[in-house]
Design an enzyme around this catalytic site. Structure first.
Site, PDB file in Angstrom:
ATOM      1  N   GLY A 158      25.075  -7.991  16.877  1.00 15.95           N
ATOM      2  CA  GLY A 158      26.374  -7.733  17.482  1.00 15.95           C
ATOM      3  C   GLY A 158      26.909  -8.935  18.241  1.00 15.95           C
ATOM      4  O   GLY A 158      26.683 -10.092  17.868  1.00 15.95           O
ATOM      5  N   SER A 159      27.602  -8.657  19.335  1.00 16.00           N
ATOM      6  CA  SER A 159      28.386  -9.690  20.009  1.00 16.00           C
ATOM      7  C   SER A 159      27.568 -10.813  20.632  1.00 16.00           C
ATOM      8  O   SER A 159      28.121 -11.864  20.962  1.00 16.00           O
ATOM      9  CB  SER A 159      29.265  -9.041  21.083  1.00 16.00           C
ATOM     10  N   THR A 160      26.269 -10.615  20.800  1.00 12.61           N
ATOM     11  CA  THR A 160      25.462 -11.712  21.336  1.00 12.61           C
ATOM     12  C   THR A 160      25.450 -12.909  20.391  1.00 12.61           C
ATOM     13  O   THR A 160      25.225 -14.041  20.816  1.00 12.61           O
ATOM     14  CB  THR A 160      24.015 -11.253  21.603  1.00 12.61           C
ATOM     15  N   MET A 161      25.733 -12.680  19.104  1.00  9.06           N
ATOM     16  CA  MET A 161      25.793 -13.766  18.131  1.00  9.06           C
ATOM     17  C   MET A 161      26.955 -14.719  18.420  1.00  9.06           C
ATOM     18  O   MET A 161      26.944 -15.884  18.010  1.00  9.06           O
ATOM     19  CB  MET A 161      25.917 -13.195  16.718  1.00  9.06           C
ATOM     20  N   LYS A 162      27.965 -14.240  19.144  1.00 14.57           N
ATOM     21  CA  LYS A 162      29.166 -15.049  19.394  1.00 14.57           C
ATOM     22  C   LYS A 162      28.858 -16.316  20.198  1.00 14.57           C
ATOM     23  O   LYS A 162      29.602 -17.291  20.122  1.00 14.57           O
ATOM     24  CB  LYS A 162      30.225 -14.204  20.100  1.00 14.57           C
TER      25      LYS A 162
END
Length: 387
Positions: A173-177
């Site tokens: 999820g958004s931690t990849m950003k």
């Protein structure tokens, strides 16, 4: 000892039997990582300890040592005959394995996990603390867990038999950003002041939407705010400028292959399918499966100014009867981004807790006298047929 005192007092009726065992005085203490050892009986009816799960299994041969043996002749009463020893081989003690865990931090983490576990009522939970400069994991815990001393949890039908950090794969999820923005900076295509319209965008036959789309997305965001406000649309716009280069970044950050932690059954995860939509979705952490160890490894590149370190869980291995020891050293496994890119993305991550308007975790994390770089993560959870 007890047996000697009983003999002195001629107490009968109690007998003692020796068998190997391992004690776990800390109880629930990184249990899936440490594992446990059970007594097994071999074909010769000899009992020995065999490691199950975690480092008990991974380092079983090192911990077990080697049995000795003596070959000799016996008389009719099965007593050894003097002077008939034909072969003698001394036993070799097992070695000592020291982990990188900090006893105080691990104990405190277990306490915090117990509190959170009761409050959140999740299916499972993990928490980990890594020393970014060395890659050493100083505390790691998961729930549900077990006490290796009693093993009473093993009777539960829902008992979790695997290590979530190494064996489980999930969409980050958004931690990849964090990595998407770091890569865009590294490529020189990131302008923090550039503005765009968030909310939704069409991509082939798919629609990319932001998490706040239904409640009314922001009318405009800068690319810097796209990170702290966690905009999927902003990340896809960056991914489209990097195209296949972003897919190479994913591999350079270590996804799609094992971290070679040494733990049993470590997953390699899954890179995205070979289509435009799936590849674009990886920029915000969907359509790709990773392990938590892979995420920790990739984040060290951000923490260490571009230098990526392998997660370490073993500090050293020593021999029981000599001065021989093997000390684990920090291991650099890549340099996927420049120091400037790492420093910049850490700076922008501060907005997540410091920006009152565009920080998704504004004022939630504080360390007095220090700035904290943070990225929130969200997930779509299926319930009653909808997300």
């Amino acid at each position: 000892n007890i047996e000697k005192k009983m003999d002195e007092k001629e107490i009968k009726g109690l007998y003692f039997d020796e068998k190997p065992s391992r004690t776990y005085s800390n109880g629930v203490f990184a249990s899936h990582f440490i594992g446990y050892a059970d007594v097994e009986t071999d074909d010769n009816n000899d009992t020995k300890l065999v490691g199950k799960m975690g480092i008990e299994e991974a380092y079983n041969d090192i911990l077990s040592g080697k049995d000795g043996k003596i070959v000799y002749q016996k008389d009719n009463y099965q007593n050894p005959l003097p002077g008939t020893v034909a072969e003698s081989e001394p036993a070799v003690d097992g070695k000592n394995v020291y982990t990188t865990l900090d006893n105080r931090l691990q104990s405190y983490l277990e306490t915090l996990m117990n509190q959170a576990w009761k409050k959140v009522e999740a299916e499972d939970m993990t928490a980990v603390l890594m020393e970014a400069k060395t890659g050493e994991i100083v505390a790691m815990s998961q729930r549900p867990s077990f006490n290796p001393e009693t093993k009473k949890e093993f009777s539960d039908d829902d008992f979790l038999w695997y290590n979530l950090f190494s064996e489980d794969k999930y969409e980050p999820g958004s931690t990849m950003k964090i990595l998407t923005v770091a890569s865009a900076i590294d490529q020189g295509i990131f302008n923090p002041d550039e503005t765009y319209t968030p909310g939704e965008m069409d991509l082939m036959d798919a629609k990319i939407i932001d998490w706040d789309y239904e409640q009314g997305a922001k009318p405009s965001l800068t690319m810097r705010q796209a990170l702290s406000w966690s905009s999927n649309v902003g990340m896809v716009k960056l991914e489209q400028r990097m195209s296949d280069r972003w897919q190479r970044y994913l591999q350079e950050f270590g996804f799609g292959r094992s971290t070679y932690s040494g733990l049993p059954n470590e997953t390699s995860g899954d890179l995205p399918e070979d289509n435009i939509v799936s590849k674009a979705m990886t920029s915000f952490g969907q359509a790709i499966n990773v392990s938590q160890l892979q995420m920790l490894q990739s984040f060290t590149a951000v923490s260490n100014d571009g230098q990526m370190l392998k997660p370490q869980m073993i500090k050293k291995i020593t021999s029981a009867d000599s001065d021989d020891e093997i000390v684990t050293q920090p291991e650099v496994v890549g340099n996927p981004i420049t120091a400037e890119a790492a420093q910049k993305v850490r700076e922008y991550m501060r907005d997540t807790v410091e920006d009152p308007d565009y920080g998704t975790a504004y004022d939630q994390y504080k360390v007095p006298g220090n700035h904290v770089s943070v990225k929130t993560g969200t997930a779509q959870v299926a319930k009653d047929g909808v997300y």
